[in-house]
Structures are given as structure tokens and as C-alpha cells.
Design a protein around this motif. Structure first.
Motif, PDB file in Angstrom:
ATOM      1  N   PRO A  70       0.838  -1.205   0.000  1.00 49.57           N
ATOM      2  CA  PRO A  70       0.000   0.000   0.000  1.00 49.57           C
ATOM      3  C   PRO A  70       0.873   1.256   0.000  1.00 49.57           C
ATOM      4  CG  PRO A  70       0.011  -1.033   2.167  1.00 49.57           C
ATOM      5  CD  PRO A  70       0.704  -1.974   1.245  1.00 49.57           C
ATOM      6  N   ALA A  71       0.266   2.371  -0.370  1.00 51.42           N
ATOM      7  CA  ALA A  71       1.014   3.625  -0.456  1.00 51.42           C
ATOM      8  C   ALA A  71       1.470   4.102   0.919  1.00 51.42           C
ATOM      9  CB  ALA A  71       0.166   4.693  -1.142  1.00 51.42           C
ATOM     10  N   THR A  72       0.681   3.817   1.941  1.00 51.62           N
ATOM     11  CA  THR A  72       1.043   4.202   3.308  1.00 51.62           C
ATOM     12  C   THR A  72       0.784   3.035   4.243  1.00 51.62           C
ATOM     13  OG1 THR A  72      -1.182   5.101   3.706  1.00 51.62           O
ATOM     14  CG2 THR A  72       0.504   6.638   2.902  1.00 51.62           C
ATOM     15  N   PHE A  73       1.439   3.076   5.390  1.00 50.46           N
ATOM     16  CA  PHE A  73       1.263   2.030   6.400  1.00 50.46           C
ATOM     17  C   PHE A  73       0.650   2.638   7.650  1.00 50.46           C
ATOM     18  CE2 PHE A  73       5.354   0.425   4.347  1.00 50.46           C
ATOM     19  CZ  PHE A  73       4.699  -0.423   3.486  1.00 50.46           C
ATOM     20  N   PRO A  74      -0.208   1.901   8.361  1.00 49.23           N
ATOM     21  CA  PRO A  74      -0.720   0.565   8.043  1.00 49.23           C
ATOM     22  C   PRO A  74      -1.871   0.641   7.063  1.00 49.23           C
ATOM     23  CG  PRO A  74      -1.615   1.298  10.135  1.00 49.23           C
ATOM     24  CD  PRO A  74      -0.683   2.373   9.679  1.00 49.23           C
ATOM     25  N   ARG A 177     -13.404  -5.881   3.580  1.00 54.39           N
ATOM     26  CA  ARG A 177     -14.518  -5.636   2.662  1.00 54.39           C
ATOM     27  C   ARG A 177     -14.907  -6.887   1.885  1.00 54.39           C
ATOM     28  NH1 ARG A 177     -13.158   0.543   0.498  1.00 54.39           N
ATOM     29  NH2 ARG A 177     -13.422   1.528   2.552  1.00 54.39           N
ATOM     30  N   GLY A 178     -14.956  -7.993   2.628  1.00 52.92           N
ATOM     31  CA  GLY A 178     -15.459  -9.251   2.083  1.00 52.92           C
ATOM     32  C   GLY A 178     -14.475 -10.051   1.273  1.00 52.92           C
ATOM     33  N   LYS A 179     -13.245  -9.556   1.109  1.00 49.04           N
ATOM     34  CA  LYS A 179     -12.256 -10.280   0.319  1.00 49.04           C
ATOM     35  C   LYS A 179     -10.961 -10.444   1.119  1.00 49.04           C
ATOM     36  CE  LYS A 179     -13.901  -8.736  -4.231  1.00 49.04           C
ATOM     37  NZ  LYS A 179     -13.520  -8.053  -5.502  1.00 49.04           N
ATOM     38  N   GLU A 180     -10.211 -11.486   0.766  1.00 49.28           N
ATOM     39  CA  GLU A 180      -8.944 -11.715   1.451  1.00 49.28           C
ATOM     40  C   GLU A 180      -7.903 -10.701   0.997  1.00 49.28           C
ATOM     41  OE1 GLU A 180      -5.603 -15.161   1.466  1.00 49.28           O
ATOM     42  OE2 GLU A 180      -7.630 -15.800   2.051  1.00 49.28           O
ATOM     43  N   HIS A 181      -7.258 -10.108   1.953  1.00 51.05           N
ATOM     44  CA  HIS A 181      -6.212  -9.126   1.698  1.00 51.05           C
ATOM     45  C   HIS A 181      -4.980  -9.451   2.541  1.00 51.05           C
ATOM     46  CE1 HIS A 181      -9.427  -6.760  -0.131  1.00 51.05           C
ATOM     47  NE2 HIS A 181      -8.529  -5.859  -0.529  1.00 51.05           N
ATOM     48  N   ASP A 182      -3.896  -8.754   2.241  1.00 53.26           N
ATOM     49  CA  ASP A 182      -2.724  -8.721   3.106  1.00 53.26           C
ATOM     50  C   ASP A 182      -2.742  -7.406   3.879  1.00 53.26           C
ATOM     51  OD1 ASP A 182      -1.960 -11.091   1.959  1.00 53.26           O
ATOM     52  OD2 ASP A 182      -0.432 -10.198   0.658  1.00 53.26           O
ATOM     53  N   TYR A 183      -2.349  -7.469   5.136  1.00 55.26           N
ATOM     54  CA  TYR A 183      -2.274  -6.260   5.962  1.00 55.26           C
ATOM     55  C   TYR A 183      -0.811  -5.890   6.165  1.00 55.26           C
ATOM     56  CZ  TYR A 183      -3.025  -3.019   9.835  1.00 55.26           C
ATOM     57  OH  TYR A 183      -3.046  -1.903  10.638  1.00 55.26           O
ATOM     58  N   TRP A 184      -0.447  -4.664   5.802  1.00 56.66           N
ATOM     59  CA  TRP A 184       0.930  -4.182   5.887  1.00 56.66           C
ATOM     60  C   TRP A 184       1.053  -3.159   7.017  1.00 56.66           C
ATOM     61  CZ3 TRP A 184       4.951  -4.926   1.975  1.00 56.66           C
ATOM     62  CH2 TRP A 184       4.566  -5.766   0.921  1.00 56.66           C
ATOM     63  N   TRP A 185       2.166  -3.279   7.768  1.00 54.32           N
ATOM     64  CA  TRP A 185       2.436  -2.287   8.800  1.00 54.32           C
ATOM     65  C   TRP A 185       3.921  -2.305   9.133  1.00 54.32           C
ATOM     66  CZ3 TRP A 185       1.308  -7.222   9.973  1.00 54.32           C
ATOM     67  CH2 TRP A 185       1.850  -7.811  11.122  1.00 54.32           C
TER      68      TRP A 185
END
Length: 477
Positions: A70-74, A177-185
Motif C-alpha cells: 500500500p502507499a502508506t502504512f498501516p 470488505r469481504g475479500k482476502e487481503h494482506d495487511y501491511w504495517w
């Protein structure tokens, strides 16, 4: 006394990560200890993955995965999918190659259990342990430290900014939002222990024609990391490339089920494994491989430097070791020759000892050496123990070792100098501080090596007995 570093990150939740977190927690002085692992359970490579890696597409260092953070974290980002390099190298009947009483940490022995196959080969009460028992041992020892652990978490970047280490982290399997994502931080630490192991990226020799042939016939090539069971090799013509422990395991599995002779290409022989090379139906080639090619008949041809060749091969299995890889470290300390540069005693970064490695050694009696390294690191980070020599002395050590061992991964081989290496960590760690859960490391005893290497002696005897039995059967036919 205040610790040198208050917040410590550990990368990896396998046996070396377990050694690190156990030692760090025992000092009872750190403000934060965090452990990150990209798999969904602790244990690292000691868990069996039925689906293996695919054969590498290159003989060099593999390119890093192309991810779009993503452009920014988190924040969330589209799921990148599983990393196939995270799959383990275990095959279905693997038992430990280091004797159990030496392999286990000094504070907790392995359970006294053997696999049925090891009992058949080496007798009851033998010093091997099945990988399942070792994986459960790791899981049990990790229980008190699970609050420190973040699983399904890949460390994407480790970089120093000022006096702090910034870790860029990606957690998989997160629903947004109902879909699998990766979380970046990101998280910041004062010190980092790298304990992610070095059995991830297969080392494939640079042989003319190999990559072209493997792209034409990808299912016909394998590496010891992708080997699981012998079933698909029944009545097939096979070449094994390599001559160390994994290669002898393959020889043992395959020598009497293949079509024709089991071909084995060995550049240098290990005297302790000689009886495996001498098993019936094994044909040894000591000349280097000149080229590999695929034919229209979906078979493989290998030509050697002595101009001999083998045609009509169904499979080629490489038991050629691994490349060292720490792609998340900035700057990356791995060299083109496959060495990790700039770490005193293979553990303490010479320029900045707040960065350390656990487990980056070969021929050193794992897991026991991980424990010794980890306790020394924990005491140093806690501001205890004997400390380190001057930077100049550390640099001199690296220069002298390069002269002795060379610039390849052999730089990290400890045997036969096990006693001074183990005792160095005993001296650096020193005695535990009062009021902690620390303990004094035992000094080296020759029985460590005798018991640790006993499995090789049992294998040698088994291979000799096996060859004799088959010779007697053949004589009666």
C-alpha cells in the motif's frame, strides 16, 4: 544494569527462533520481544508439506517476489498469495541425522520415540527422532512464548534508521470488505535476531543446457527440497547429483526400485557415507557434468567431462544444498559466492551488533549450537556476560577465516573445530544474573560429538549389512 537494547525482534519461529525467544525471555529485562513467521504455525521447516516446491527457474539467486505494498502504512493491499519458497524440505520418512541427546537443547530433551522405519534399520532405542516428534517438541516449548508470536507474517524489509530497526511486515489471510487481503504495517525495535534458517532456496549448479531442459520437461527435475516419496521413481531411470546426506537418503530409497542402474554423480566423496555409494545397483560417476539436454522422446541425456554420457533418463534429482538468502535485510549481507559477510563468529554483525544471526552455520550439531548462540546473544543484549572483542579483532577474525575456508558457504562450516566454537559462546554468555530464568551453558564435552554423530555410524552399519544381505540373496538365485 539496564539492557543494551530494550525492544528485540526475532525473525523465524523454527528451532533457531525458539532458541532465541527462550533465551531472551529468560533474561527478564527486555521491554518487548516479538517473533514473526510467515507460516501459520511454529516449527519452521520441521512441518511436512505434501505439496513440494517446483524446480527453480534459474541456477542463480532467484529474483525477489514482486509485491505491491500500500502507499502508506498501516493499510490493506490485495492478497499476494502463498510464497512457495516457504514450503518445507521434509520428506515423508525423515528422521534426524544428529543424535537426539546432543541435538536437543540442554534444558529439554526430546521424547524417547523412534519411527518404525528407524527401528527396522537401527534397532529399538536408537538415537534418531522422527520429524513429527521434533515438530511437536518445538510446538510444546513455544507455548509460553506464543503471546510474542505473529504468525502468517512475512518480514518484507529490515532496515536501520538512526538508532532503530524498522521492520516492514505483511500479514496474510486478512478479510477486508469481504475479500482476502494482506495487511501491511511497520514496527520499530532496538535489535533484531535473524533466525529464519537457510533451507529455503535450492542451490542448482550452473550446467549448460540445464535450465532449457528443465523448462522443456519441468516435471522431470527435482531437488532434495522437493523430494517427498519414492513412489513415482519406480521402474524409472534416475540420476542423482550430489553426494552428501540427502543424496545418500535418495540412494537408500531408490537403488533397488529403479530401472537399470541408479546413476549417481559425485564430485567429492564423503568417507563417512562410503557404504551408501557402494550399495548394489548403484553406478557412481566422479566426472563433472558437462551438459544436460532433453530429447523429443521426453527423456534426458547427461554428458560428463570425461565424454561419457547417460541417455534415456526419466528424472534428475539434485542433492546439491541451498543458497543463503536474506532478501529482506537492507543491505543484504549475502555474497555471490554464497556466504554471509560481516558477522563475527557467524552471529554478531561486526558493524552493528544489534543485528545478529542464529543458525547460520554448517556441520555444527544443530539444534544445540542454536541454543548456545541464542544464550550468548540474549546475555549481550541484556548488558550481561563477557561482551565482544574490539571491532578490529572481529574484522581480523573474518579475514583469517576467509583465508582458511574460502569465500563460499564453506566459510560457515564449524567442524572439526567444535570445542572452541561452543566454548566461545559459553564464555561470552557467562553465568546467569540473579533473579532471571537464565542458566549456565555446559562447556563442550567430547560426548556431544560422539553422540551427535552416532547416527552416521548406524547408517554405515545398516548400509553394509544391507549390501551383504542382498549379495547373499543374489548368490542363491
Amino acid at each position: 544494569m539496564a539492557p543494551r537494547y530494550r525492544r528485540v525482534a526475532v525473525i523465524g519461529a523454527g528451532p533457531s527462533g525458539l532458541a532465541a525467544v527462550h533465551a531472551l525471555a529468560g533474561e527478564k529485562t527486555f521491554d518487548a520481544i516479538r517473533v514473526f513467521d510467515r507460516r501459520d504455525h511454529v516449527g519452521g521447516l520441521w512441518h511436512y508439506d505434501p505439496e513440494p516446491d517446483t524446480f527453480p527457474a534459474t541456477t542463480g539467486v532467484p529474483p525477489p517476489r514482486t509485491l505491491k505494498p500500500p502507499a502508506t502504512f498501516p493499510d490493506f493491499a490485495p492478497a499476494a498469495g502463498p510464497d512457495p519458497r516457504a514450503r518445507s524440505a521434509l520428506y515423508y520418512n525423515l528422521d534426524s541425522n544428529v543424535g537426539a541427546t546432543t541435538m536437543a537443547f540442554t534444558h529439554t530433551p526430546f521424547p524417547e520415540v523412534n519411527s518404525p522405519l528407524s527401528i527396522q534399520r537401527f534397532g529399538r532405542g536408537n538415537p534418531t527422532r522422527p520429524y513429527t516428534a521434533i515438530a511437536e517438541w518445538i510446538e510444546d516449548l513455544f507455548k509460553p512464548f506464543l503471546p510474542f508470536v505473529s504468525l502468517n507474517t512475512t518480514v518484507e524489509k529490515v532496515a536501520k534508521q538512526g538508532k532503530e530497526w524498522i521492520l516492514t511486515l505483511r500479514k496474510t489471510g486478512q478479510v477486508y470488505r469481504g475479500k482476502e487481503h494482506d495487511y501491511w504495517w511497520t514496527e520499530t525495535f532496538d535489535a533484531v535476531v535473524i533466525a529464519s534458517g537457510h533451507y529455503h532456496v535450492p542451490f542448482i549448479p550452473d550446467i549448460p543446457g540445464l535450465i532449457e531442459a528443465s523448462k522443456a520437461l519441468p516435471e522431470r527435475f527435482g531437488h532434495s527440497k522437493s523430494y517427498r516419496k519414492p513412489d513415482k521413481y519406480i521402474n524409472k531411470r534416475i540420476l542423482i547429483v550430489g553426494g552428501n546426506i540427502s543424496a545418500t537418503d535418495f540412494i537408500n530409497d531408490l537403488h533397488d526400485i529403479v530401472k537399470g542402474k541408479l546413476e549417481v554423480a559425485i564430485r567429492s566423496r564423503n568417507e563417512k557415507l562410503e557404504s551408501a555409494y557402494s550399495l548394489p545397483n548403484v553406478n557412481i560417476h566422479t566426472s563433472s557434468i558437462r551438459s544436460i539436454s532433453a530429447t523429443n522422446g521426453l527423456l534426458l541425456t547427461v554428458t560428463f567431462e570425461d565424454s561419457t554420457s547417460i541417455s534415456g533418463l526419466d528424472y534428475i534429482l539434485f542433492a546439491t544444498g541451498y543458497r543463503l538468502e536474506y532478501p529482506y535485510l537492507h543491505p543484504n549481507p549475502t555474497t555471490p559466492e554464497n556466504r554471509v559477510a560481516g558477522f563475527y563468529q557467524h552471529v554478531f554483525n561486526i558493524d552493528d551488533p544489534s543485528l545478529t544471526l542464529v543458525g547460520q552455520v554448517k556441520a555444527a550439531l544443530s539444534f544445540r549450537i542454536y541454543e548456545y548462540q541464542a544464550v550468548a546473544i540474549a546475555r549481550y543484549y541484556a548488558g550481561r556476560g563477557a561482551g565482544l572483542p574490539s571491532v578490529d579483532e572481529q574484522r581480523k577474525w573474518e579475514v583469517e577465516r576467509l583465508k582458511e575456508k574460502g569465500p563460499t558457504s564453506a566459510f560457515h562450516e564449524i567442524a572439526p573445530d567444535l570445542e572452541p566454537y561452543f566454548n566461545w559462546f559459553v564464555d561470552v554468555a557467562g553465568k546467569p544474573a540473579i533473579g532471571t530464568d537464565g542458566y549456565e551453558l555446559p562447556r563442550w564435552r567430547d560426548e556431544f560429538a560422539d553422540k551427535g554423530l552416532a547416527v552416521l555410524g548406524l547408517k554405515e552399519k545398516y548400509w553394509k549389512d544391507l549390501a551383504n544381505r542382498k549379495s547373499q540373496i543374489a548368490a542363491k538365485l
